[in-house]
Design an enzyme around this catalytic site. Structure first.
Site, PDB file in Angstrom:
ATOM      1  N   HIS A 104      50.218  45.783  36.456  1.00 14.78           N
ATOM      2  CA  HIS A 104      49.705  47.050  36.062  1.00 14.78           C
ATOM      3  C   HIS A 104      50.852  47.664  35.293  1.00 14.78           C
ATOM      4  O   HIS A 104      52.290  47.309  35.550  1.00 14.78           O
ATOM      5  CB  HIS A 104      49.827  47.726  37.528  1.00 14.78           C
ATOM      6  N   ASP A 107      54.268  48.264  37.108  1.00 13.99           N
ATOM      7  CA  ASP A 107      54.906  47.241  37.667  1.00 13.99           C
ATOM      8  C   ASP A 107      56.052  46.999  36.868  1.00 13.99           C
ATOM      9  O   ASP A 107      57.211  46.458  37.160  1.00 13.99           O
ATOM     10  CB  ASP A 107      53.994  45.931  37.965  1.00 13.99           C
ATOM     11  N   GLU A 235      36.758  44.987  39.475  1.00 14.85           N
ATOM     12  CA  GLU A 235      37.045  44.213  40.774  1.00 14.85           C
ATOM     13  C   GLU A 235      36.670  44.957  41.854  1.00 14.85           C
ATOM     14  O   GLU A 235      37.379  45.962  42.402  1.00 14.85           O
ATOM     15  CB  GLU A 235      38.807  44.072  40.800  1.00 14.85           C
ATOM     16  N   GLU A 271      37.832  38.911  44.283  1.00 12.77           N
ATOM     17  CA  GLU A 271      38.991  38.897  45.187  1.00 12.77           C
ATOM     18  C   GLU A 271      38.623  38.405  46.713  1.00 12.77           C
ATOM     19  O   GLU A 271      37.853  39.074  47.341  1.00 12.77           O
ATOM     20  CB  GLU A 271      40.019  40.112  45.137  1.00 12.77           C
ATOM     21  N   HIS A 274      38.817  40.898  49.306  1.00 15.44           N
ATOM     22  CA  HIS A 274      38.012  42.045  49.248  1.00 15.44           C
ATOM     23  C   HIS A 274      36.511  41.400  49.866  1.00 15.44           C
ATOM     24  O   HIS A 274      35.883  42.383  50.237  1.00 15.44           O
ATOM     25  CB  HIS A 274      37.931  42.396  47.680  1.00 15.44           C
ATOM     26  N   ASP A 299      40.938  36.959  41.993  1.00 15.52           N
ATOM     27  CA  ASP A 299      42.228  37.013  42.359  1.00 15.52           C
ATOM     28  C   ASP A 299      42.288  36.502  43.797  1.00 15.52           C
ATOM     29  O   ASP A 299      41.786  36.712  44.758  1.00 15.52           O
ATOM     30  CB  ASP A 299      42.153  38.765  42.816  1.00 15.52           C
ATOM     31  N   ASP A 310      43.523  44.633  53.910  1.00 15.07           N
ATOM     32  CA  ASP A 310      43.790  43.636  52.600  1.00 15.07           C
ATOM     33  C   ASP A 310      45.184  43.062  53.071  1.00 15.07           C
ATOM     34  O   ASP A 310      46.212  43.664  52.471  1.00 15.07           O
ATOM     35  CB  ASP A 310      43.763  44.589  51.503  1.00 15.07           C
ATOM     36  N   ASP A 312      46.342  40.232  51.878  1.00 14.13           N
ATOM     37  CA  ASP A 312      46.676  39.595  50.635  1.00 14.13           C
ATOM     38  C   ASP A 312      47.533  38.463  50.954  1.00 14.13           C
ATOM     39  O   ASP A 312      48.733  38.242  50.205  1.00 14.13           O
ATOM     40  CB  ASP A 312      47.590  40.598  49.715  1.00 14.13           C
ATOM     41  N   ASP A 342      46.838  37.243  43.429  1.00 20.16           N
ATOM     42  CA  ASP A 342      47.194  38.538  43.897  1.00 20.16           C
ATOM     43  C   ASP A 342      47.420  38.475  45.636  1.00 20.16           C
ATOM     44  O   ASP A 342      46.575  38.909  46.291  1.00 20.16           O
ATOM     45  CB  ASP A 342      45.901  39.361  43.877  1.00 20.16           C
TER      46      ASP A 342
END
Ligand code: XLS
Ligand code: NI
Ligand code: NI
Length: 442
Positions: A104, A107, A235, A271, A274, A299, A310, A312, A342
């Protein structure tokens, strides 16, 4: 010439050593240069590291601040920290042997007091990234804009009730597109961020969705005007941060894109976690996108089936990934997309080495899944079963149904005069599950 300081001095480049190795810092299945069907494994799998988790993640959670303290996060000047952090990131990408990364805008460069200052900060880090990309050969899989952290976006960006916030988000995405193009990014991602709502007491759902569509059309127009050739990706995610996210899952995303005339310009970045949050399997989401020719990128992560958020995590579930790879390969691969981790380290995983273990595990699990999926597809046992199961639609009246050459009247007559009662046939699920296990476990 002065040799640049190493940020991972104890770690050498990660090599492929084969399934028999006892070395935890080696690949057992991912052999980047191995040629499969005229393409290297690296080119098939297109692994990518997510900058935000790997280099901005601190292990913070709602109950406490970060636990992960990196030696390179030193000093008081945010810009020089950002540059050193990027040096560490590219050393990591290179030692791990990943061809891609994703970020991003916020980031890689700190947000300034004004948009102009944020843009200037970004320009400096983009120049820095350009140098690193050139020196290492690591490429940008996709860029995106962070339209969810700053408090201005607390009620959404493109779906904000205030047009001023919409305009600000548009300006930010314009810059993110410029930057993605400058770095040769192969895709651009729109994850919904805070595009959704908490309560209809303060929300006009129809207007917000129309504004989101307007925003995406503007992005398409702008990309065209600057000659950006990358693929746009949506996404989907059903909830978190908002209770009702507008891009709930692939199916609702398709409906949204079609309704607003955006379908020709977008594909999906799917993802794993998700999908779980939406109450679907990973493979279901991939298969739904693929059925419409809209599978774009992945992702790669995993959720925890016992927790509703989430999480991750890195995915080491070979069965889940094998089924996903079957669908991905059957769809003809990911095109300009890739497998982007991700995924983040758990809060107590504080060693820089843990970053390597996590990504090695994720890459090996996908590489093994890729090999197993290829074997499954080559053997054709499942394909044969499916073909047989639907064979009644290949000829006669079944074919007429599929081609829409008959209607209720014709079928009614057929059943009454000729067909009578159908003979039920077993779905054979247990047999098929056992068959799948013969590939996974021999
Ligand atoms: C958040 C999303 C985010 C996107 C990029 O849940 O996964 O990380 O991938 O904005
Ligand atoms: Ni994501
Ligand atoms: Ni996510």
């Amino acid at each position: 010439m002065k040799k640049a300081k190493s940020h991972f001095p104890r770690i050498k480049s990660i090599a492929y050593e084969g399934p028999g190795t006892k070395n935890p810092l080696a690949f057992r299945h991912y052999n980047a240069d191995e040629v499969v069907d005229g393409k290297t494994m690296a080119a098939h799998l297109r692994f990518s590291v997510a900058y935000w988790h790997a280099f901005r993640g601190t292990g913070a959670d709602p109950f406490g601040p970060g636990t992960i303290q990196r030696p390179w996060e030193k000093g008081t000047d945010a810009m020089s920290i950002a540059k050193t952090r990027m040096d560490a990131a590219f050393e990591f990408f290179q030692k791990l042997g990943v061809p891609f990364y994703c970020f991003h805008d916020r980031d890689i460069a700190p947000e300034g007091r004004t948009l102009a200052e944020s843009n200037r900060n970004l320009d400096q880090l983009v120049a820095h990234a350009k140098g690193h990309q050139k020196a290492t050969g690591v490429k940008l899989l996709w860029g995106t804009a962070n339209l969810f952290s700053n408090r201005r976006y607390m009620c959404g960006a493109a779906t904000n009730p205030d047009a001023h916030v919409f305009a600000y988000a548009a300006a930010q995405v314009k810059k993110a597109l410029d930057v993605t193009q400058a770095l040769g990014g192969q895709n651009y991602v729109f994850w919904g961020g805070r595009e959704g709502y908490e309560t209809l007491l303060n929300t006009n759902l129809k207007r917000e969705q129309a504004h989101l569509a307007a925003f995406l059309h503007m992005a398409v127009d702008y990309a065209k005007s600057i000659g950006f050739k990358g693929q746009f990706l949506i996404e989907p995610k059903p909830k978190e941060p908002t209770k009702h996210q507008y891009d709930f899952d692939v199916a609702s995303g398709i409906a949204f894109l079609r309704t607003h005339g955006l379908e020709p310009h977008f594909k999906f970045n799917i993802e794993t976690n998700h999908a779980t949050l939406a109450g679907h399997s990973f493979q279901h989401e991939i298969e739904t996108a693929a059925a419409h020719g809209l599978l774009g990128s992945i992702d790669a992560n995993a959720g925890d089936e016992l927790l509703g958020w989430d999480t991750d995590q890195f995915n080491t579930n070979v069965k889940e990934l094998t089924l996903a790879m079957v669908s991905i390969l059957r769809a003809g691969g990911l095109g300009s997309g890739g497998l982007n981790f991700d995924a983040k380290l758990r809060r107590p995983s504080i060693d820089p080495e843990d970053l390597f273990h996590a990504h090695i595990g994720g890459m090996d699990a996908y590489a093994l899944a890729f090999k197993l999926a290829r074997r499954i597809l080559a053997d054709g046992q499942f394909a044969g079963f499916l073909k047989e199961r639907y064979a009644s639609y290949d000829t006669g009246f079944g074919r007429d149904i599929a081609k829409r050459r008959v209607g209720f009247r014709e079928l009614n007559r057929l059943v009454l005069t000729k067909l009578g009662e159908p003979t039920p046939r077993s779905g054979k699920q247990e047999y098929l599950e056992n068959l799948l296990n013969t590939y996974l476990h021999g």
